[in-house]
Design an enzyme around this catalytic site. Structure first.
Site, PDB file in Angstrom:
ATOM      1  N   HIS A  54      38.167 -24.546 -51.831  1.00  0.00           N
ATOM      2  CA  HIS A  54      36.779 -24.897 -52.141  1.00  0.00           C
ATOM      3  C   HIS A  54      35.937 -24.722 -50.889  1.00  0.00           C
ATOM      4  O   HIS A  54      36.461 -24.474 -49.806  1.00  0.00           O
ATOM      5  CB  HIS A  54      36.659 -26.299 -52.739  1.00  0.00           C
ATOM      6  CG  HIS A  54      37.032 -27.439 -51.829  1.00  0.00           C
ATOM      7  ND1 HIS A  54      38.296 -27.617 -51.325  1.00  0.00           N
ATOM      8  CD2 HIS A  54      36.300 -28.475 -51.340  1.00  0.00           C
ATOM      9  CE1 HIS A  54      38.330 -28.716 -50.585  1.00  0.00           C
ATOM     10  NE2 HIS A  54      37.133 -29.250 -50.556  1.00  0.00           N
ATOM     11  N   HIS A  56      34.030 -26.646 -48.932  1.00  0.00           N
ATOM     12  CA  HIS A  56      33.737 -27.634 -47.880  1.00  0.00           C
ATOM     13  C   HIS A  56      34.199 -27.145 -46.515  1.00  0.00           C
ATOM     14  O   HIS A  56      35.259 -26.524 -46.386  1.00  0.00           O
ATOM     15  CB  HIS A  56      34.398 -28.982 -48.211  1.00  0.00           C
ATOM     16  CG  HIS A  56      33.669 -29.741 -49.285  1.00  0.00           C
ATOM     17  ND1 HIS A  56      34.258 -30.729 -50.033  1.00  0.00           N
ATOM     18  CD2 HIS A  56      32.378 -29.644 -49.722  1.00  0.00           C
ATOM     19  CE1 HIS A  56      33.366 -31.214 -50.894  1.00  0.00           C
ATOM     20  NE2 HIS A  56      32.225 -30.572 -50.727  1.00  0.00           N
ATOM     21  N   ASP A  58      35.549 -28.452 -43.944  1.00  0.00           N
ATOM     22  CA  ASP A  58      36.876 -28.783 -43.403  1.00  0.00           C
ATOM     23  C   ASP A  58      37.994 -27.973 -44.061  1.00  0.00           C
ATOM     24  O   ASP A  58      39.166 -28.167 -43.742  1.00  0.00           O
ATOM     25  CB  ASP A  58      37.140 -30.300 -43.497  1.00  0.00           C
ATOM     26  CG  ASP A  58      37.154 -30.828 -44.917  1.00  0.00           C
ATOM     27  OD1 ASP A  58      36.238 -30.488 -45.694  1.00  0.00           O
ATOM     28  OD2 ASP A  58      38.086 -31.583 -45.262  1.00  0.00           O
ATOM     29  N   HIS A  59      37.628 -27.047 -44.977  1.00  0.00           N
ATOM     30  CA  HIS A  59      38.615 -26.144 -45.594  1.00  0.00           C
ATOM     31  C   HIS A  59      38.344 -24.675 -45.277  1.00  0.00           C
ATOM     32  O   HIS A  59      39.203 -23.833 -45.536  1.00  0.00           O
ATOM     33  CB  HIS A  59      38.672 -26.390 -47.105  1.00  0.00           C
ATOM     34  CG  HIS A  59      39.067 -27.796 -47.416  1.00  0.00           C
ATOM     35  ND1 HIS A  59      40.348 -28.151 -47.769  1.00  0.00           N
ATOM     36  CD2 HIS A  59      38.361 -28.954 -47.327  1.00  0.00           C
ATOM     37  CE1 HIS A  59      40.413 -29.480 -47.906  1.00  0.00           C
ATOM     38  NE2 HIS A  59      39.219 -29.983 -47.640  1.00  0.00           N
ATOM     39  N   HIS A 113      35.854 -32.305 -57.849  1.00  0.00           N
ATOM     40  CA  HIS A 113      35.479 -32.554 -56.446  1.00  0.00           C
ATOM     41  C   HIS A 113      34.305 -31.648 -56.081  1.00  0.00           C
ATOM     42  O   HIS A 113      33.308 -32.098 -55.512  1.00  0.00           O
ATOM     43  CB  HIS A 113      36.695 -32.292 -55.561  1.00  0.00           C
ATOM     44  CG  HIS A 113      36.466 -32.459 -54.097  1.00  0.00           C
ATOM     45  ND1 HIS A 113      36.164 -33.662 -53.525  1.00  0.00           N
ATOM     46  CD2 HIS A 113      36.495 -31.561 -53.079  1.00  0.00           C
ATOM     47  CE1 HIS A 113      36.009 -33.506 -52.210  1.00  0.00           C
ATOM     48  NE2 HIS A 113      36.206 -32.235 -51.916  1.00  0.00           N
ATOM     49  N   ASP A 135      41.250 -30.537 -52.336  1.00  0.00           N
ATOM     50  CA  ASP A 135      40.827 -31.935 -52.461  1.00  0.00           C
ATOM     51  C   ASP A 135      40.725 -32.359 -53.923  1.00  0.00           C
ATOM     52  O   ASP A 135      40.012 -33.308 -54.256  1.00  0.00           O
ATOM     53  CB  ASP A 135      39.468 -32.143 -51.777  1.00  0.00           C
ATOM     54  CG  ASP A 135      39.563 -32.018 -50.261  1.00  0.00           C
ATOM     55  OD1 ASP A 135      40.679 -31.882 -49.731  1.00  0.00           O
ATOM     56  OD2 ASP A 135      38.496 -32.054 -49.614  1.00  0.00           O
ATOM     57  N   HIS A 173      44.660 -33.020 -47.534  1.00  0.00           N
ATOM     58  CA  HIS A 173      44.542 -34.077 -46.516  1.00  0.00           C
ATOM     59  C   HIS A 173      45.785 -34.958 -46.493  1.00  0.00           C
ATOM     60  O   HIS A 173      46.432 -35.158 -47.531  1.00  0.00           O
ATOM     61  CB  HIS A 173      43.336 -34.988 -46.798  1.00  0.00           C
ATOM     62  CG  HIS A 173      42.008 -34.331 -46.582  1.00  0.00           C
ATOM     63  ND1 HIS A 173      41.318 -34.428 -45.397  1.00  0.00           N
ATOM     64  CD2 HIS A 173      41.249 -33.561 -47.404  1.00  0.00           C
ATOM     65  CE1 HIS A 173      40.175 -33.753 -45.503  1.00  0.00           C
ATOM     66  NE2 HIS A 173      40.110 -33.215 -46.708  1.00  0.00           N
TER      67      HIS A 173
END
Ligand code: ZN
Ligand code: FE
Length: 258
Positions: A54, A56, A58-59, A113, A135, A173
């Site tokens: 996805h 975001h 942090d990915h 999400h 996530d 995570h």
């Protein structure tokens, strides 16, 4: 197939997925460049593809660093994430299936999400599949509903629940221990949760990741797969007649403030 979790940021995992013969090397969720590049350098310094679960940061924050080192590498994501994933070249729809060397990859669209969330189900030969859930599904938890509804997440988790129980689950995570505390609160008499609490504590005490889980283990422990259980419904005051989406909404809200 060999899967290596690469710890990134405070609690993210990027994954390096390599075919048994080492010819195919895929990164799932390049969270940040430096640790992922170090992992790639360790095994001959090639990169076949980047898969993004996805959009975001942090990915996908590491995509540009990886593309600078490995120009022209294809970057896969959901069609609706066009413009949101750095370097994206492939625009997948639900069920899209493709091969990268000896690896076969099936993309499942799992909104909730985010609207464009994907789970990648990767197989090599007859081995159990590896599902990279980002996530959407965590060990003993699920992602927050930033861009989707409880009904979306209920349908998405239903797709994951239908995977073979031996499917390995690699999530985005390391939230397992705190998720299990919530799971134990939700179902105090669930022995599978109790066993998993001990297992996760032992792994973390040695500094090891709790991934992979399996779909079978998640069905036995994850409150978001177990919203129909009478004990869980009793904990959160969910009426027996409430539907799955309403139950998930209540459990998700309880987790947000746990
Ligand atoms: Zn996210
Ligand atoms: Fe994340």
């Amino acid at each position: 197939m060999k899967v290596t979790p690469v710890p990134c940021y405070a609690d993210n995992y990027a994954y390096l997925v390599e075919s048994a013969d080492g010819t195919c090397r895929v990164v799932v969720d390049a969270s940040e460049g430096p640790p992922v590049l170090t992992a790639l350098d360790g095994g001959g310094g090639t990169l076949t593809a980047i898969l993004a679960t996805h959009h975001h940061g942090d990915h996908v924050d590491g995509n540009r660093d990886l593309l600078a080192r490995f120009p022209g590498t294809p970057v896969y994501g959901h069609a609706s994430d066009r413009g949101r994933i750095p370097g994206q070249t492939e625009y997948l729809e639900d069920g899209a299936t493709f091969s990268l060397g000896p690896l076969t990859i099936r993309a499942l669209h799992v909104p909730g999400h985010t609207t464009g969330a994907l789970t990648y189900v990767v197989t090599e030969g007859a081995e159990p599949a590896a599902a990279f859930t980002g996530d959407t599904l965590f060990a003993a938890g699920c992602g927050r509903l930033f861009e989707g509804t409880p009904a979306d997440m209920t349908r998405s988790l239903g797709k994951l629940a239908a995977l073979p129980p031996e499917t390995r689950v690699y999530c985005g995570h390391e939230y397992t221990e705190s998720n299990l505390r919530f799971a134990a609160h939700a179902e105090p008499s669930n022995a599978a949760v109790e066993a998993k609490v001990a297992e996760a504590a032992a792994l973390r005490a040695e500094g090891r990741p709790t991934v992979p889980s399996t779909i079978g283990s998640e069905l036995a422990t994850n409150p978001f797969f177990r919203t129909g259980e009478p004990e869980l419904r009793n904990t959160f005051g969910i009426p027996a007649g409430a539907d799955a989406a309403e139950a998930l909404r209540v459990v998700r809200e309880a987790k947000n403030t746990f």
